[in-house]
Scaffold this active site. Structure first.
Site, PDB file in Angstrom:
ATOM      1  N   THR A 180       0.815  -1.219   0.000  1.00 52.23           N
ATOM      2  CA  THR A 180       0.000   0.000   0.000  1.00 52.23           C
ATOM      3  C   THR A 180       0.849   1.270   0.000  1.00 52.23           C
ATOM      4  O   THR A 180       1.925   1.309   0.575  1.00 52.23           O
ATOM      5  CB  THR A 180      -0.958   0.011   1.215  1.00 52.23           C
ATOM      6  N   ARG A 208     -12.570  -9.029  -2.754  1.00 54.05           N
ATOM      7  CA  ARG A 208     -12.240  -8.539  -1.406  1.00 54.05           C
ATOM      8  C   ARG A 208     -11.847  -7.056  -1.481  1.00 54.05           C
ATOM      9  O   ARG A 208     -11.043  -6.650  -2.305  1.00 54.05           O
ATOM     10  CB  ARG A 208     -11.077  -9.365  -0.831  1.00 54.05           C
ATOM     11  N   GLY A 210     -10.344  -3.884   0.862  1.00 54.49           N
ATOM     12  CA  GLY A 210      -9.684  -3.582   2.139  1.00 54.49           C
ATOM     13  C   GLY A 210     -10.065  -2.209   2.656  1.00 54.49           C
ATOM     14  O   GLY A 210     -11.071  -1.621   2.248  1.00 54.49           O
ATOM     15  N   ASP A 211      -9.243  -1.705   3.547  1.00 62.42           N
ATOM     16  CA  ASP A 211      -9.529  -0.419   4.190  1.00 62.42           C
ATOM     17  C   ASP A 211      -9.164   0.786   3.323  1.00 62.42           C
ATOM     18  O   ASP A 211      -9.706   1.883   3.518  1.00 62.42           O
ATOM     19  CB  ASP A 211      -8.729  -0.300   5.490  1.00 62.42           C
ATOM     20  N   THR A 231      -1.585   2.000   6.439  1.00 64.57           N
ATOM     21  CA  THR A 231      -1.189   0.781   5.737  1.00 64.57           C
ATOM     22  C   THR A 231      -1.159  -0.358   6.737  1.00 64.57           C
ATOM     23  O   THR A 231      -0.706  -0.180   7.869  1.00 64.57           O
ATOM     24  CB  THR A 231       0.174   0.915   5.039  1.00 64.57           C
ATOM     25  N   GLY A 232      -1.639  -1.497   6.339  1.00 64.40           N
ATOM     26  CA  GLY A 232      -1.633  -2.640   7.249  1.00 64.40           C
ATOM     27  C   GLY A 232      -2.761  -3.592   6.935  1.00 64.40           C
ATOM     28  O   GLY A 232      -3.325  -3.552   5.837  1.00 64.40           O
TER      29      GLY A 232
HETATM   30  N1  ASP Z   1      -4.366  -2.064   3.854  1.00 64.08           N
HETATM   31  C1  ASP Z   1      -4.248  -2.844   2.662  1.00 64.08           C
HETATM   32  C2  ASP Z   1      -5.395  -3.782   2.529  1.00 64.08           C
HETATM   33  O1  ASP Z   1      -5.759  -4.399   3.514  1.00 64.08           O
HETATM   34  C3  ASP Z   1      -3.016  -3.652   2.584  1.00 64.08           C
HETATM   35  C4  ASP Z   1      -1.758  -2.940   2.849  1.00 64.08           C
HETATM   36  O2  ASP Z   1      -1.724  -1.900   3.533  1.00 64.08           O
HETATM   37  O3  ASP Z   1      -0.748  -3.435   2.368  1.00 64.08           O
HETATM   38  O4  ASP Z   1      -5.882  -3.955   1.443  1.00 64.08           O
END
Ligand code: ASP
Length: 311
Positions: A180, A208, A210-211, A231-232
């Protein structure tokens, strides 16, 4: 007090075991530095915060080192499905895309949705049609399918598991990096903006989300408080609405970016043992970051000062 700008960017959090190799470390840091300096150039000549975060996030999307745009990780079917969001702290305007393919710069599409549609988020085929309507060209699959990402998916499939970007080759539990990219900025006028863009997680299920495109989870910007990009592990961030939670610390308790990050990270850990990190600039232009992983690739320019990049 002279007018100054502040800018922060990130390229993922985790153990970043691959960065033990100095050559790779240099590539990450160099990429961040070039993007920050470009951000400095445009912000110091008066660009708005929205333009700055869109530009920086686009450049991170264009670098295959990062899990966004052309470096995006692959789904269980070997496809790229990207999420991105952008937010303007002046009026809480926002735009987002989810599960889009064949768009080189999803953050730019998010901006077009913010500025030119009556909606906040478009997904999949509908987002692509809107992109076409705006004159944005579709980018062929081969642009996104880097050999590194194909090998990474093969490994995840072998292990029958979902991996996060830059997951250690060996099964390492917390030893992960969440890819991310993100950018937050305060421009010379004191306006705040945030952008986050991602390919998501390796071997994720089709569809799917994500956030990263979720306002309040993967990003938030409010001139009254601060601007945040995360990020996470997205599921942790969506359940805690971490970006809005950090903004709310300032809204309801006062204080600046540093206190808000400390409170937000503590909340993330206490409630869901969340894994990842955040970058934050408050309304005064002070910069802060925090992460629960071992490292986070990030860099910043605070009040127009020197560019600092670190893991
Ligand atoms: N936050 C991102 C997600 O869950 C992934 C990432 O930060 O690498 O899609």
């Amino acid at each position: 007090m002279p007018k100054t700008f502040s800018l922060m960017i990130h390229g993922g959090a985790g153990a970043l075991d691959n960065i033990k190799d100095d050559r790779i470390a240099v590539r990450y840091l160099e990429s961040l530095r070039v993007i920050l300096e470009h951000g400095r150039e445009i912000l110091s000549r008066g660009a708005g915060a929205v333009e700055a975060v869109e530009t920086c996030a686009s450049q991170l999307e264009d670098d295959p080192l990062f899990n966004a745009g052309c470096g995006s990780v692959l789904t269980e079917h070997g496809h790229v499905e990207m999420d991105a969001g952008i937010m303007d702290g002046r009026d809480l305007a926002a735009g987002a895309v989810a599960a889009v393919s064949n768009i080189a710069n999803p953050v730019q599409l998010a901006r077009l949705i913010m500025d030119g549609s009556e909606h906040l988020m478009l997904i999949g085929e509908g987002a692509l049609r809107f992109a076409e309507h705006c004159g944005m060209k579709r980018t062929p699959d081969h642009y996104f399918l880097t050999p590194e990402r194909v090998a990474q998916l093969d490994q995840a499939r072998l292990k029958h598991r979902i991996m996060l970007d830059h997951d250690a080759v060996e099964d390492a539990g917390e030893e992960q990096k969440y890819g991310t990219v993100g950018a937050v900025a305060r421009d010379l006028e004191g306006n705040l903006a945030a952008a986050t863009s991602t390919g998501g997680i390796v071997n994720k299920r089709m569809g799917r989300v994500g956030d990263s495109p979720i306002i309040g989870a993967g990003l938030y910007a409010d001139n009254e408080t601060c601007t945040v990009s995360t990020t996470g592990y997205g599921e942790d961030f969506m359940r805690t609405l971490i970006a809005k939670t950090i903004s709310d610390v300032i809204l309801f308790k006062g204080g600046g970016a540093r206190d808000a990050v400390t409170a937000g990270i503590a909340y993330l850990q206490r409630k869901v043992t969340g894994r990842g990190g955040v970058i934050v600039i408050d309304k005064a232009g002070d910069c802060a970051s925090g992460f629960t992983t071992k490292k986070m690739v990030h860099g910043w320019i605070e009040h127009g000062g020197e560019a600092i990049c670190r893991f």
